[in-house]
Design a protein around this motif. Sequence first.
Motif, short mmCIF file in Angstrom:
data_model
loop_
_atom_site.label_atom_id
_atom_site.label_comp_id
_atom_site.label_asym_id
_atom_site.label_seq_id
_atom_site.Cartn_x
_atom_site.Cartn_y
_atom_site.Cartn_z
N VAL A 249 -4.34 -1.88 1.98
CA VAL A 249 -4.79 -1.99 0.59
C VAL A 249 -5.18 -3.44 0.36
CG1 VAL A 249 -4.15 -1.82 -1.83
CG2 VAL A 249 -3.33 -0.11 -0.20
N VAL B 264 -2.51 2.96 -6.28
CA VAL B 264 -3.56 2.38 -5.43
C VAL B 264 -4.89 3.07 -5.70
CG1 VAL B 264 -4.32 2.03 -3.05
CG2 VAL B 264 -1.91 1.70 -3.66
N ILE C 221 0.26 7.13 0.30
CA ILE C 221 -0.34 6.09 -0.52
C ILE C 221 0.22 6.17 -1.93
CG2 ILE C 221 -2.51 5.05 -1.30
CD1 ILE C 221 -2.22 5.18 1.73
N PRO D 95 0.77 -1.24 0.00
CA PRO D 95 0.00 0.00 0.00
C PRO D 95 0.80 1.29 0.00
CG PRO D 95 0.07 -0.91 2.21
CD PRO D 95 0.89 -1.82 1.33
N ILE E 70 -8.51 1.72 -0.72
CA ILE E 70 -7.93 1.41 0.58
C ILE E 70 -9.06 0.96 1.50
CG2 ILE E 70 -5.97 2.97 0.38
CD1 ILE E 70 -7.53 4.95 2.15
#
Length: 945
Positions: A619, A506, A502, A469, A509
């Motif tokens: 994540v 990604v 982050i 993540p 989350i």
Amino acid sequence: MLIMFSAWLPMQGKALEDIQLCDNTKVYNKGDICEYHKVLYMSTHWTQNTLPEQSSVWLRLDIQNATDWTTQNTYQRASIVKFNNALFAATDWNINNCPIKHSACPAEATHYNSWVQVNIENNEPVADIQVTLTLKDDGQPLDNGAILINNVYQGLTNDNGILRLEYPLPDGSTEVEIHHQGASIRQYITPGNAYQFTLIFDDDIEVYTKDVELIGVPDKITPDTDLALSFKSPRYGNLLTQYIEDISIGQVSIGATEYLDELVKLNEHGVLLIKDKPAFLDILTRLGNDQLELCYTASNDNQQFFGKCVETYFAAAKIKLGVTPHAAHPNIDYSSVKLTALHEQSGFSLDLKLDENGKYQSGFILGGHWKLQAHWRAMDGKTYNSVAFVELGLFMDISLHLKGYQEATSIDSYYTIHAQTPSQPVALPNSTEQAQEAAEPTKELIEEAIEQTTQIVESYLQSHSFGEPFSEAGSQPPRMLFVSSKKGGIQLPFPSEYEYTIDASVKTISLFYTMNTLEFTDVYLGENHTPQNDVWSVSLQGQDGMPFYLQSRGVLSQQYIEPILQPGSRGIMNTSVTEVFNLEYLPPGEKKIKVRLTAKDKPGTSGNHPTNVGAVLIVPNITIDHVKENLRVGNTRYVKNYASIPEAPQLNTFQRTFDLAVSKLNDVTIERVKVYLVPPIGAGDEILITDAGVGSPFVTNLGNDNYRVITTFKQQAISGLLQNAAFHSFNYRFEVHAEKNGTEAVARKYTNNKVALWSLPSHIARFGSRDHGGDGWASKGTYLWLHDNSHLITKVNDISGEHGRNIGHKTHKLGTDIDTLHFTERNRNGTRNYKAMRSDVIKALEGDAVAKERVIEWISNQRAGLALLRQNNEVARLYSGTGRAFSMLPMHWLKTLMLTGQLTANSQTLDTGLGSWSGAKIRFNTIHDNHDHITLDRKKLVISP
């Protein structure tokens, strides 16, 4: 109940069957009508060998000049009037004599023998309708069944269960309704067709007239609201309402019900009004700020029952709100501030407009939990925000402070409460000494609660698979975040906040957090501790400084608002939440997200009943974003959060389903879904209900990673054993099993509390017929009450349908309402039993001594049985029959006998010698003529575990 119709077209140009050509060879009695030279005549006396126009015994009927019947006119022989869509001829001089017995007749009209109905020749289609009513279980005829055509009363079935009438049919269909003891059926007939319909008539089927609307219930009731309730039909307009059968209001989320029948009245138009408004407002205040359900049932002399439940809220709070600008921008245009308010219990939201001074004053709004947000953007593009989670009582004066990114040191720094008035004061110990005397959790128990928090987060981490993540140049993020309201003396294992970086790739989350509290350990420890409202929060703050997720709660509110606290070991109450966030709407690139946890004791308390919060940001490869309970399947509607659990090896007849919304990475393939029934701690092992692949009969792919899953016992439990009535509440745990590059990925999610309904104890005697899927489903508390108090009742008919589904009752939803047979049984069928009593009362009034003894026995047994029930602490209310008007018996004849021991009808008096009796805790109405009804107090029933 068997209902038979036949309808056909007569030959065109012919007179109706019962109006024949005059024949001087026939004998005619007073009121007989015949046709002579295409004119209708009526005989005023007995006659034979005479014809109209030849004898004064015949009077011409002037059909063309018929007028509407009124109470003021004096009518002579052969006067023609219109009444109830029919023509009538006067057989005698009369005034204020209604043509037929009908609800529209004035109360002072005493007989109907001065009129005869006139069926004139016409060429319209006519239906010859014969209605026959019989009881399902013994085939015996049912008298006193009311027949309505197009909502106009036509008459009652006779002792043979028959009513025959002719009715002109307009173009299209004609609606026929049959009502008996609260049961009803509606059918449509058209000319030239024959019909046969079947209605199963049970002792208390309580099928109300359908498609009615309850008019007058606003979305929100305020202290200024004057309720005026009436029933309306989309087809016929306002419906005749003569009797209040039942009216109540309750809070849906906690099952609290308050009865209003002593606070209401009907006006002369049949409109229900509140006659004691202060008491009504007091009830609304006690019920609180969650969704309310107002249920009202009324009836009339046509045996029509109108029943409806309507959702509403009580709005009695006001808020005064101001916005404080940022110090860098003291002179802002307040009209550019976006100000919103979200009521968390109802989902109701408001867009608020500030005045030129940055103030807002509300009218009456809902009390309870509100999320207030303010947002303002400066000319340089910088944004300033504020947020507050508040519990609004009767009044609050609050200011929101606009702050820039990372300027808020805590959630509390976003706002200031200047003044507030709670809706109900919080009970506190009487003195400091009393508070000090209260037993407190040991250090060992406090440490156990903290360890339990971290273990739950650790278990979550170990049972889920994650992607990578975070983009961290330096140190790795902490394993988890943790905070406790405990003040000193305890080593806290992890930090309470952290700003995560982050990675730009990604898209999703997941935030998992769990909290527990020792505020409710008083029962477990036997301590004299009043739970205090510890406040905790979890927030996610984006780069613009505004929390895009904020959950803040006082633990007292978590008894009735999500996330609901669940009982755990040693009195520790806990709950867990998983939230999934889509980051694609945020600007591209790396993202800074700060997670912050807070937990605070109520000021002035010892802090030795701490509240703890643990959280982790991940994540996920796969997550279950949302779980939705399906309340309607086809025409079947179920009660939210209720499910019937059959005793093995039985299975459910009706299947409940939930819809799962799933998020996953592109290289993850979903394979199976599992559903576990999870009892409370100590109440048994979890039960694996469903373990099936996508596309099987148990798991349906709805598209876009949404799946419908069966959560009831369509098959035998795959693993685990259940004992009947083992627990009151439970949870479902859903598991979505997937595969990623040969490795299993699993997502899990728990539901909030569900309530179990159980089949009746085997030793409870039953009466009446059984509904499909069963009609004896009881909550655990009701199950135990019946087990312990079976000596107080006779036989049971209905409690609840499977999963609380509607089986024709307005109240039998939650497994705590019980229908029982009368305390004197002369027939195993409730309707026959009631009619046997009714027949005895008529005979007793006429001087039958044996019948009088049976009436005395009935009243005595009924009083004794109901008296014992109302003394029972768990019984909230009782219902019994009032006695519908029949033959010589007036309306409420049975209630009169029960309360006074005497009855006068047709100048005859029946005195049982039993004296008067109190009807406290008992509601008498016609719905319950053929059975009694017990409403148990859900707050007093044993529900643990």
